[in-house]
Motif scaffolding. Structure first.
Motif, PDB file in Angstrom:
ATOM      1  N   PHE A  41      10.061 -99.677 -56.517  1.00 24.58           N
ATOM      2  CA  PHE A  41       8.947-100.564 -56.233  1.00 24.58           C
ATOM      3  C   PHE A  41       8.749-100.773 -54.737  1.00 24.58           C
ATOM      4  CE2 PHE A  41      10.318-101.808 -60.539  1.00 24.58           C
ATOM      5  CZ  PHE A  41       9.133-101.549 -61.202  1.00 24.58           C
ATOM      6  N   GLY A  42       9.828-100.675 -53.962  1.00 27.04           N
ATOM      7  CA  GLY A  42       9.669-100.766 -52.514  1.00 27.04           C
ATOM      8  C   GLY A  42       8.859 -99.614 -51.967  1.00 27.04           C
ATOM      9  N   THR A  43       9.144 -98.405 -52.442  1.00 30.90           N
ATOM     10  CA  THR A  43       8.387 -97.244 -51.991  1.00 30.90           C
ATOM     11  C   THR A  43       6.941 -97.321 -52.438  1.00 30.90           C
ATOM     12  OG1 THR A  43      10.403 -95.890 -52.110  1.00 30.90           O
ATOM     13  CG2 THR A  43       8.298 -94.732 -52.056  1.00 30.90           C
ATOM     14  N   ALA A  44       6.713 -97.711 -53.706  1.00 37.22           N
ATOM     15  CA  ALA A  44       5.346 -97.802 -54.204  1.00 37.22           C
ATOM     16  C   ALA A  44       4.558 -98.879 -53.466  1.00 37.22           C
ATOM     17  CB  ALA A  44       5.362 -98.090 -55.702  1.00 37.22           C
ATOM     18  N   ALA A  45       5.173-100.050 -53.239  1.00 34.56           N
ATOM     19  CA  ALA A  45       4.467-101.117 -52.530  1.00 34.56           C
ATOM     20  C   ALA A  45       4.138-100.708 -51.095  1.00 34.56           C
ATOM     21  CB  ALA A  45       5.316-102.388 -52.541  1.00 34.56           C
ATOM     22  N   ALA A  46       5.076-100.041 -50.429  1.00 37.10           N
ATOM     23  CA  ALA A  46       4.809 -99.576 -49.064  1.00 37.10           C
ATOM     24  C   ALA A  46       3.682 -98.553 -49.050  1.00 37.10           C
ATOM     25  CB  ALA A  46       6.084 -98.983 -48.466  1.00 37.10           C
TER      26      ALA A  46
ATOM     27  N   TYR B 101       1.171 -98.292 -51.250  1.00 45.65           N
ATOM     28  CA  TYR B 101      -0.101 -98.974 -51.481  1.00 45.65           C
ATOM     29  C   TYR B 101      -0.520 -99.799 -50.266  1.00 45.65           C
ATOM     30  CZ  TYR B 101      -0.464 -97.696 -56.401  1.00 45.65           C
ATOM     31  OH  TYR B 101      -0.610 -96.999 -57.571  1.00 45.65           O
ATOM     32  N   GLY B 102       0.449-100.371 -49.568  1.00 47.62           N
ATOM     33  CA  GLY B 102       0.115-101.080 -48.340  1.00 47.62           C
ATOM     34  C   GLY B 102      -0.469-100.149 -47.292  1.00 47.62           C
ATOM     35  N   LEU B 103       0.102 -98.955 -47.175  1.00 45.37           N
ATOM     36  CA  LEU B 103      -0.435 -97.960 -46.248  1.00 45.37           C
ATOM     37  C   LEU B 103      -1.831 -97.524 -46.666  1.00 45.37           C
ATOM     38  CD1 LEU B 103       0.124 -96.158 -43.792  1.00 45.37           C
ATOM     39  CD2 LEU B 103       1.140 -94.480 -45.358  1.00 45.37           C
ATOM     40  N   LEU B 104      -2.044 -97.382 -47.982  1.00 43.70           N
ATOM     41  CA  LEU B 104      -3.377 -97.028 -48.482  1.00 43.70           C
ATOM     42  C   LEU B 104      -4.400 -98.085 -48.110  1.00 43.70           C
ATOM     43  CD1 LEU B 104      -5.356 -95.406 -50.265  1.00 43.70           C
ATOM     44  CD2 LEU B 104      -4.461 -96.667 -52.232  1.00 43.70           C
ATOM     45  N   ALA B 105      -4.050 -99.365 -48.315  1.00 36.71           N
ATOM     46  CA  ALA B 105      -4.977-100.442 -47.964  1.00 36.71           C
ATOM     47  C   ALA B 105      -5.287-100.446 -46.469  1.00 36.71           C
ATOM     48  CB  ALA B 105      -4.382-101.786 -48.386  1.00 36.71           C
TER      49      ALA B 105
ATOM     50  N   LEU C 178      -9.230 -89.435 -50.868  1.00 35.05           N
ATOM     51  CA  LEU C 178      -8.132 -88.557 -50.471  1.00 35.05           C
ATOM     52  C   LEU C 178      -6.841 -89.344 -50.248  1.00 35.05           C
ATOM     53  CD1 LEU C 178      -9.996 -86.165 -48.004  1.00 35.05           C
ATOM     54  CD2 LEU C 178      -9.321 -85.702 -50.370  1.00 35.05           C
ATOM     55  N   ALA C 179      -6.963 -90.528 -49.649  1.00 38.51           N
ATOM     56  CA  ALA C 179      -5.766 -91.349 -49.430  1.00 38.51           C
ATOM     57  C   ALA C 179      -5.167 -91.809 -50.754  1.00 38.51           C
ATOM     58  CB  ALA C 179      -6.117 -92.558 -48.561  1.00 38.51           C
ATOM     59  N   THR C 180      -6.009 -92.159 -51.725  1.00 35.38           N
ATOM     60  CA  THR C 180      -5.507 -92.560 -53.041  1.00 35.38           C
ATOM     61  C   THR C 180      -4.800 -91.402 -53.726  1.00 35.38           C
ATOM     62  OG1 THR C 180      -7.315 -94.162 -53.268  1.00 35.38           O
ATOM     63  CG2 THR C 180      -6.180 -93.487 -55.284  1.00 35.38           C
TER      64      THR C 180
ATOM     65  N   VAL D  52      -2.932-110.989 -57.450  1.00 32.82           N
ATOM     66  CA  VAL D  52      -1.494-110.712 -57.467  1.00 32.82           C
ATOM     67  C   VAL D  52      -1.084-110.092 -58.798  1.00 32.82           C
ATOM     68  CG1 VAL D  52       0.790-111.762 -57.386  1.00 32.82           C
ATOM     69  CG2 VAL D  52      -0.971-112.498 -55.777  1.00 32.82           C
ATOM     70  N   GLY D  53      -1.622-110.630 -59.907  1.00 36.26           N
ATOM     71  CA  GLY D  53      -1.297-110.080 -61.215  1.00 36.26           C
ATOM     72  C   GLY D  53      -1.759-108.657 -61.371  1.00 36.26           C
ATOM     73  N   SER D  54      -2.955-108.350 -60.882  1.00 38.16           N
ATOM     74  CA  SER D  54      -3.455-106.978 -60.960  1.00 38.16           C
ATOM     75  C   SER D  54      -2.605-106.032 -60.129  1.00 38.16           C
ATOM     76  CB  SER D  54      -4.915-106.930 -60.482  1.00 38.16           C
ATOM     77  OG  SER D  54      -5.746-107.722 -61.306  1.00 38.16           O
ATOM     78  N   PHE D  55      -2.183-106.496 -58.951  1.00 37.07           N
ATOM     79  CA  PHE D  55      -1.351-105.656 -58.107  1.00 37.07           C
ATOM     80  C   PHE D  55       0.001-105.380 -58.760  1.00 37.07           C
ATOM     81  CE2 PHE D  55       1.905-105.301 -54.756  1.00 37.07           C
ATOM     82  CZ  PHE D  55       1.468-104.135 -54.146  1.00 37.07           C
ATOM     83  N   VAL D  56       0.591-106.408 -59.365  1.00 34.50           N
ATOM     84  CA  VAL D  56       1.894-106.238 -60.001  1.00 34.50           C
ATOM     85  C   VAL D  56       1.800-105.277 -61.186  1.00 34.50           C
ATOM     86  CG1 VAL D  56       3.704-107.421 -61.305  1.00 34.50           C
ATOM     87  CG2 VAL D  56       2.806-108.447 -59.218  1.00 34.50           C
ATOM     88  N   THR D  57       0.776-105.448 -62.030  1.00 31.90           N
ATOM     89  CA  THR D  57       0.626-104.550 -63.175  1.00 31.90           C
ATOM     90  C   THR D  57       0.337-103.127 -62.734  1.00 31.90           C
ATOM     91  OG1 THR D  57      -1.699-105.243 -63.340  1.00 31.90           O
ATOM     92  CG2 THR D  57      -0.103-106.357 -64.750  1.00 31.90           C
ATOM     93  N   GLN D  58      -0.477-102.968 -61.684  1.00 31.45           N
ATOM     94  CA  GLN D  58      -0.753-101.629 -61.168  1.00 31.45           C
ATOM     95  C   GLN D  58       0.513-100.994 -60.604  1.00 31.45           C
ATOM     96  OE1 GLN D  58      -3.298 -99.622 -61.296  1.00 31.45           O
ATOM     97  NE2 GLN D  58      -2.372 -98.055 -59.983  1.00 31.45           N
ATOM     98  N   LEU D  59       1.306-101.791 -59.916  1.00 28.71           N
ATOM     99  CA  LEU D  59       2.556-101.300 -59.351  1.00 28.71           C
ATOM    100  C   LEU D  59       3.503-100.848 -60.463  1.00 28.71           C
ATOM    101  CD1 LEU D  59       3.782-101.066 -56.456  1.00 28.71           C
ATOM    102  CD2 LEU D  59       4.962-103.218 -56.925  1.00 28.71           C
TER     103      LEU D  59
END
Length: 371
Positions: free
Chosen positions: A74-79, A81-85, A134-136, A325-332
Motif C-alpha cells: 500500500f505504500g508503493t501504491a499510495a506513492a 497515486y500521489g505521483l499521478l495526482a 498515459l500517466a494512469t 477518503v473512502g473512495s481513495f481507500v477502496t481504489q487503493l
C-alpha cells in the motif's frame, strides 16, 4: 530483494516432473511402518502452501499478503497515486497558464464563442487528458509490477522492503505497461460495440428502421464473449512480465499457454475477486450517499449566484471529505487486491503444470543474503 531462479518456463505440461524430493515424504496412504497414514502437508514457507491451490488458498494467500506486506504494497501504491495526482495537477496548471487569455476572453460577460479562442483551449486541455491517460497507464502498470514483486517474496516467506519493491517494480514497469496497453485494446472491443449500439438506437428512432440496431446488437453479442475470452486468456501476462522478465508479446504467449485448460477456473476466481471488490466498495460508498444532506430549497427571488453557493455548500462538506477518503481507500485496496489474485493464480498454474513447488521449496530454504 534477489531474483529467485526458476521463475522462467520449466517443464512443459505433462512432461517429467523429476524424482521425488526429500520433502515429499512417503507415498500417500502409507505410513513408515506399513500402515495407512495421511500424506504429509505441503510445505508453506510463505503465504500459500506450495501445492495446487483451491479457491480458499488463492483468496487466503491474497489477504495474507495484503496483511503481512501492507507497507510495501500500500505504500508503493499510495506513492504512485500521489505521483499521478501531482503530474495531472501540474499538467492542468501549465495548460491553464498557457491559455489563460483565451479562457478569460470566453468567460467575459456577453462573450461569444470563436475558434480563435476555443481551439487553443481544446488543444491545451486535450493534452492534459492525454498526459493523464498515459500517466494512469504507467501508474497502474507500476502497481501491478509491485504486487508481483511483493508476492515473489511473500510466497518464499521473505521480508520485502518499500525500496526493494519500488526498484524491482520500476525495472519491470515498461514491459507490464506494454501488456496493459494490449489488454486495454482488447477491452475496447465491447466498449466500441456499446457506443455503436447507442448510436444505432438513435438511427433506428430517426429512420424507423430496426436493421442498424439489430446488426449492432448481434455484433455486441459476438464481440463481448470474444473480448472476455481473450482478456482471461492473457490475464497472467502482467505477472509473467514482472516475474519472468519477459517482453509484452512473450508474456502474452506465455499466459495463453498457462491458461489453456484452466480458462473457466481462472475466469471464475477472477470474477469472484471482482465481486468482492464491488461489494466492499458499495459497503463504503452507500452509507455516505445516504448521509448526503438534501439540497436547500430554492426561492423564486433568490439570485443564481446564491443558489449555486448554497448547492456547493450542501454537496461539498465534511461528508464529501469522508467520501473522497473512502473512495481513495477502496481504489487503493482494489488496485492491490485484483493483481495479487491474478498473480497467485499464475503461481498456482505453474505449480500444477510445471512443478514450480519444488523450485520454490528449494529457494525458500536458501538463506537470503543480507543487503
Amino acid at each position: 530483494m534477489s531474483d529467485t531462479s526458476g521463475w522462467g518456463p520449466q517443464a512443459p505440461y505433462g512432461g517429467p516432473q523429476g524424482p521425488r524430493g526429500p520433502y515429499d515424504g512417503p507415498p500417500p496412504g502409507w505410513g513408515w511402518n506399513g500402515g495407512w497414514a495421511p500424506p504429509p502437508p505441503p510445505p508453506k514457507p510463505g503465504v500459500i502452501p506450495l501445492a495446487p491451490l483451491g479457491v480458499d488458498h488463492v483468496l487466503g494467500g491474497t489477504f495474507a499478503t495484503m496483511r503481512r506486506y501492507a507497507k510495501p504494497l500500500f505504500g508503493t501504491a499510495a506513492a504512485a497515486y500521489g505521483l499521478l495526482a501531482a503530474v495531472v495537477i501540474a499538467a492542468a496548471v501549465l495548460a491553464y497558464v498557457s491559455v489563460r487569455e483565451h479562457f478569460q476572453a470566453l468567460s467575459e460577460t456577453d462573450a461569444t464563442f470563436s475558434w480563435g479562442h476555443g481551439r487553443p483551449l481544446l488543444i491545451a486541455f486535450g493534452a492534459v487528458w492525454l498526459v493523464g491517460l498515459l500517466a494512469t497507464l504507467a501508474v497502474n502498470s507500476f502497481i501491478q509490477a509491485s504486487c508481483a514483486a511483493t508476492l515473489h517474496e511473500a510466497v518464499l516467506g521473505r521480508p520485502a522492503t518499500f525500496a526493494a519493491v519500488w526498484r524491482r517494480a520500476w525495472s519491470r514497469t515498461p514491459s507490464v505497461m506494454g501488456v496493459t496497453l494490449l489488454l486495454a485494446f482488447i477491452l475496447l472491443l465491447p466498449m466500441a460495440a456499446c457506443v455503436l449500439l447507442f448510436v444505432s438506437f438513435f438511427v433506428t428512432v430517426m429512420t424507423q428502421s430496426a436493421a442498424p440496431f439489430g446488426l449492432v446488437f448481434l455484433l455486441l453479442l459476438v464481440v463481448t464473449p470474444l473480448a472476455a475470452w481473450l482478456y482471461v486468456l492473457f490475464a497472467f501476462a502482467p505477472a509473467v512480465a514482472a516475474l519472468e522478465t519477459a517482453g509484452p508479446l512473450a508474456a502474452l504467449r506465455r499466459s495463453a499457454r498457462l491458461v489453456r485448460g484452466a480458462w473457466w477456473r481462472t475466469f471464475g476466481i477472477s470474477l469472484l475477486a471482482g465481486i468482492i471488490v464491488v461489494v466492499v466498495s458499495l459497503a463504503v460508498r452507500l452509507p455516505l450517499q445516504f448521509a448526503t444532506p438534501a439540497p436547500p430549497r430554492v426561492d423564486p427571488g433568490t439570485s443564481a449566484s446564491t443558489v449555486m453557493l448554497d448547492q456547493l455548500r450542501s454537496q461539498f462538506g465534511l461528508y464529501a471529505l469522508f467520501g473522497l477518503v473512502g473512495s481513495f481507500v477502496t481504489q487503493l485496496a482494489a488496485s492491490v487486491f485484483l493483481p495479487l489474485v491474478t498473480a497467485v493464480l499464475y503461481i498456482d498454474q505453474r505449480i500444477r503444470k510445471e512443478d514450480l513447488a519444488r523450485t520454490l521449496t528449494e529457494a525458500s530454504s536458501v538463506q537470503e543474503p543480507a543487503p
